[in-house]
Write an enzyme that holds these catalytic residues in place. Structure first.
Site, PDB file in Angstrom:
ATOM      1  N   HIS A  87       0.835  -1.277  -0.444  1.00 28.34           N
ATOM      2  CA  HIS A  87      -0.291  -0.021   0.147  1.00 28.34           C
ATOM      3  C   HIS A  87       1.305   1.266   0.382  1.00 28.34           C
ATOM      4  CE1 HIS A  87      -2.209   2.767   2.087  1.00 28.34           C
ATOM      5  NE2 HIS A  87      -3.198   2.713   1.340  1.00 28.34           N
ATOM      6  N   GLU A 124       2.554   2.264  -3.699  1.00 25.95           N
ATOM      7  CA  GLU A 124       1.257   2.735  -4.409  1.00 25.95           C
ATOM      8  C   GLU A 124       1.386   3.997  -3.989  1.00 25.95           C
ATOM      9  OE1 GLU A 124      -2.533   3.515  -3.472  1.00 25.95           O
ATOM     10  OE2 GLU A 124      -3.005   1.717  -3.051  1.00 25.95           O
ATOM     11  N   HIS A 125       1.077   4.482  -3.259  1.00 28.15           N
ATOM     12  CA  HIS A 125       1.393   6.225  -2.747  1.00 28.15           C
ATOM     13  C   HIS A 125       2.164   6.944  -2.901  1.00 28.15           C
ATOM     14  CE1 HIS A 125      -2.437   7.320   0.500  1.00 28.15           C
ATOM     15  NE2 HIS A 125      -2.710   5.331   0.232  1.00 28.15           N
ATOM     16  N   GLU A 168      -4.377   7.713   7.798  1.00 30.19           N
ATOM     17  CA  GLU A 168      -5.535   7.562   7.695  1.00 30.19           C
ATOM     18  C   GLU A 168      -5.234   6.382   8.489  1.00 30.19           C
ATOM     19  OE1 GLU A 168      -5.174   4.941   3.100  1.00 30.19           O
ATOM     20  OE2 GLU A 168      -3.886   5.977   3.609  1.00 30.19           O
TER      21      GLU A 168
END
Length: 193
Positions: A50, A53-54, A130
């Site tokens: 993840h 991906e960011h 987040e």
């Protein structure tokens, strides 16, 4: 009903391309799927798929963050990504005449990440915020709790996003190692319609 023509091709390096031509369509949906998700992570690197991906959207070897976003969005298209337990997907939706730029941007994101230390440090705080925000979204949190109970010590039990502790540990070396292991042609499927 529109007529479609689906083709599947596997290249010598293992890259697979699934394409569908829809007669009369002027838009293009394009996804670059990498077989790398949270199930491929060790406990100490939970959340790294993840995180990658960011952070690739912050810049690649060939494009700045602004150039990445403008490449598609200035043409009226849409560019985004997501990570699951099984995959990471970079995708775009744009007019079909922009196919070359769309393919170029997706490959740049997946194959040529910059992974600058500054971008990595900045993204850590974004992702930790987040993670902390999940407590305000019980419908999201309940799935993480459910999977932890069901899957026990299996990698599927860990949250896709990681934990504040694992995210704080990420550095260029760990991102590059995960990227090099998983982001190779034989683990990538391009899907276009």
């Amino acid at each position: 009903i529109a007529k479609t023509d689906v083709q599947i091709r596997t290249y010598p390096n293992g890259l697979r391309v699934v394409s569908e031509r829809v007669t009369g369509a002027s838009s293009l949906a394009l996804g670059l799927w990498v077989k790398a998700g949270s199930r491929d992570e060790a406990a100490k690197t939970n959340g790294i798929a993840h995180f990658i991906e960011h952070v690739v959207f912050k810049g690649t070897a060939g494009r700045t963050m602004r150039e990445i976003m403008r490449s598609i969005e200035s043409r009226g298209g849409y560019l985004n990504a997501f990570t699951t337990k099984e995959h990471t997907c970079f995708y775009t939706w744009t007019r079909a005449i922009h196919i070359e730029e769309a393919v170029s941007v997706l490959f740049d994101l997946a194959v040529h990440p910059k992974f600058s230390e500054k971008d990595i440090q900045n993204e850590k705080s974004v992702i930790i915020e987040e993670i902390n925000g999940l407590e305000d979204e019980p419908d999201e949190l309940v799935f993480d709790l459910f999977e932890r109970e069901i899957f026990g010590k299996n990698s599927l039990s860990r949250p896709i996003i990681g934990t504040p502790q694992t995210v704080r540990r990420f550095d260029r070396k760990s991102l590059s190692a995960f990227h090099e292991k998983h982001y190779r042609a034989s683990n990538i499927v391009i899907v276009a319609s």
